[in-house]
Design an enzyme around this catalytic site. Sequence first.
Site, mmCIF file in Angstrom:
data_model
loop_
_atom_site.group_PDB
_atom_site.id
_atom_site.type_symbol
_atom_site.label_atom_id
_atom_site.label_comp_id
_atom_site.label_asym_id
_atom_site.label_seq_id
_atom_site.Cartn_x
_atom_site.Cartn_y
_atom_site.Cartn_z
ATOM 1 N N ASN A 1 41.051 42.107 39.919
ATOM 2 C CA ASN A 1 41.049 41.064 40.947
ATOM 3 C C ASN A 1 42.355 41.176 41.758
ATOM 4 O O ASN A 1 43.442 41.070 41.191
ATOM 5 C CB ASN A 1 40.939 39.699 40.255
ATOM 6 C CG ASN A 1 40.920 38.545 41.242
ATOM 7 O OD1 ASN A 1 41.695 38.524 42.190
ATOM 8 N ND2 ASN A 1 40.059 37.574 41.014
ATOM 9 N N HIS B 1 45.799 38.026 44.340
ATOM 10 C CA HIS B 1 47.199 37.608 44.452
ATOM 11 C C HIS B 1 48.086 38.616 45.176
ATOM 12 O O HIS B 1 49.235 38.299 45.497
ATOM 13 C CB HIS B 1 47.740 37.189 43.086
ATOM 14 C CG HIS B 1 47.025 35.949 42.621
ATOM 15 N ND1 HIS B 1 46.969 34.807 43.399
ATOM 16 C CD2 HIS B 1 46.278 35.701 41.530
ATOM 17 C CE1 HIS B 1 46.234 33.897 42.773
ATOM 18 N NE2 HIS B 1 45.800 34.415 41.642
ATOM 19 N N HIS C 1 38.036 36.721 45.347
ATOM 20 C CA HIS C 1 37.481 35.371 45.473
ATOM 21 C C HIS C 1 37.716 34.934 46.911
ATOM 22 O O HIS C 1 38.856 34.724 47.322
ATOM 23 C CB HIS C 1 38.210 34.442 44.489
ATOM 24 C CG HIS C 1 37.629 33.064 44.422
ATOM 25 N ND1 HIS C 1 37.963 32.154 43.443
ATOM 26 C CD2 HIS C 1 36.729 32.409 45.211
ATOM 27 C CE1 HIS C 1 37.303 31.023 43.629
ATOM 28 N NE2 HIS C 1 36.553 31.149 44.701
ATOM 29 N N ARG D 1 37.799 32.222 49.093
ATOM 30 C CA ARG D 1 37.839 30.756 48.968
ATOM 31 C C ARG D 1 37.538 30.072 50.289
ATOM 32 O O ARG D 1 37.790 30.618 51.353
ATOM 33 C CB ARG D 1 39.232 30.321 48.481
ATOM 34 C CG ARG D 1 39.443 30.562 47.008
ATOM 35 C CD ARG D 1 40.773 29.993 46.546
ATOM 36 N NE ARG D 1 40.804 29.913 45.110
ATOM 37 C CZ ARG D 1 40.402 28.856 44.402
ATOM 38 N NH1 ARG D 1 39.962 27.771 45.003
ATOM 39 N NH2 ARG D 1 40.450 28.872 43.101
ATOM 40 N N ARG E 1 42.803 30.930 51.325
ATOM 41 C CA ARG E 1 44.248 30.910 51.035
ATOM 42 C C ARG E 1 44.809 32.288 50.704
ATOM 43 O O ARG E 1 46.003 32.499 50.786
ATOM 44 C CB ARG E 1 44.558 29.937 49.903
ATOM 45 C CG ARG E 1 44.069 30.399 48.556
ATOM 46 C CD ARG E 1 44.560 29.513 47.452
ATOM 47 N NE ARG E 1 43.861 28.241 47.431
ATOM 48 C CZ ARG E 1 43.702 27.507 46.330
ATOM 49 N NH1 ARG E 1 44.244 27.912 45.192
ATOM 50 N NH2 ARG E 1 43.045 26.376 46.349
ATOM 51 N N GLU F 1 33.657 36.588 44.069
ATOM 52 C CA GLU F 1 33.534 35.254 43.450
ATOM 53 C C GLU F 1 33.418 34.260 44.593
ATOM 54 O O GLU F 1 34.170 34.344 45.568
ATOM 55 C CB GLU F 1 34.785 34.919 42.650
ATOM 56 C CG GLU F 1 34.991 35.780 41.442
ATOM 57 C CD GLU F 1 36.351 35.505 40.797
ATOM 58 O OE1 GLU F 1 37.092 34.624 41.265
ATOM 59 O OE2 GLU F 1 36.669 36.195 39.843
ATOM 60 N N THR G 1 40.687 28.756 39.553
ATOM 61 C CA THR G 1 39.418 28.252 39.014
ATOM 62 C C THR G 1 39.719 27.519 37.704
ATOM 63 O O THR G 1 40.370 28.055 36.818
ATOM 64 C CB THR G 1 38.445 29.423 38.746
ATOM 65 O OG1 THR G 1 38.423 30.240 39.914
ATOM 66 C CG2 THR G 1 37.052 28.925 38.438
ATOM 67 N N GLU H 1 29.831 35.262 33.115
ATOM 68 C CA GLU H 1 31.235 35.610 32.855
ATOM 69 C C GLU H 1 31.808 34.464 32.027
ATOM 70 O O GLU H 1 31.821 33.306 32.463
ATOM 71 C CB GLU H 1 32.017 35.770 34.158
ATOM 72 C CG GLU H 1 33.485 36.105 33.865
ATOM 73 C CD GLU H 1 34.361 36.220 35.098
ATOM 74 O OE1 GLU H 1 33.834 36.475 36.204
ATOM 75 O OE2 GLU H 1 35.581 36.022 34.944
ATOM 76 N N HIS I 1 39.712 35.457 32.972
ATOM 77 C CA HIS I 1 40.613 34.385 33.388
ATOM 78 C C HIS I 1 41.772 34.254 32.417
ATOM 79 O O HIS I 1 41.576 34.009 31.231
ATOM 80 C CB HIS I 1 39.923 33.021 33.582
ATOM 81 C CG HIS I 1 40.632 32.210 34.622
ATOM 82 N ND1 HIS I 1 41.544 31.248 34.301
ATOM 83 C CD2 HIS I 1 40.618 32.275 35.976
ATOM 84 C CE1 HIS I 1 42.041 30.734 35.407
ATOM 85 N NE2 HIS I 1 41.505 31.347 36.447
#
Length: 268
Positions: free
Chosen positions: A28, A31, A64, A66, A70, A91, A122, A174, A211
């Site tokens: 992922n 970030h 993801h 969003r 962001r 996601e 999340t 998941e 996660h």
Amino acid sequence: MEELNSKTKSKSFESKRVFTLDMRLSVNVDHVASLREARKAKEPDPVHAAVLAKLGGADGITVHLRKDRRHIKERDVRLMKEVVQLPLTVEMGLFDDILEFVLEVVPYKVTLVPERVEEVTTEGGMDLSDKNLRESVIKFSSVLKGKGVRVGVFIDPEKRMVDYALDCGLSFVEINTTAYSRNPSDEDELRKIKEVARYAFEKGLEVMAGHALNIHNVSSIAQILEIDELSIGHSIVSRSIFLGFEKAVQEMKEKMIRSRLLALLNSV
Ligand code: PXP
């Protein structure tokens, strides 16, 4: 390897699946985009990170998108699909505008997640015991499946959530590993994940988990042979600052495979 595979078949699921060393790592890169957005600049580019993840042995890329954009933006998702050429998982929360965009891009997989604008990340699995939510999940997944996208849902480790996911016609679950990751020595949390992974596997679902996993807590999860794929982001991005992105991915993938090997050898 052939011999090892044939000896390690799941007893209750013998004809359907063979456990192997393969456990996919979907990296992922959200970030990386968070750092870019901290300055509203052009770097670091999450697409660049995805390419390095591929070189480091990633089997897939996850983003993801969003509602508040962001970190990841539409441009990132489009480029990731075109350039990186690894299975792309998006996601997403149950938002119509995001659905419209995702239908245009057609990623390999979509993981439906609960999403609150105020949350930092999340916060938990989707509560599929809510009938209205299930109806929305069915609506979103049927449109996505119509385009050939595999659709699954992020769930807390509870068997009844697996049953609901099956009722909704989903392809995978998941399993949320947050509670385990916060306290990896809590055997109860690990047991819950193991039981739900096995249950989902025996029901024929593809099983993912993720996660808050990191290099220190991933081993016990990687040893759960029913889990096909892990989705890991924050810890890889964090370690990449010191190690480089490719190396941080390689380190995680190696740890997963070594743990898996141990589990396979223990199971024969
Ligand atoms: N799985 C889901 C459903 C997520 O929302 C996230 C975070 O975007 C992850 C996995 C990856 O979590 P982490 O960044 O803590 O590795």
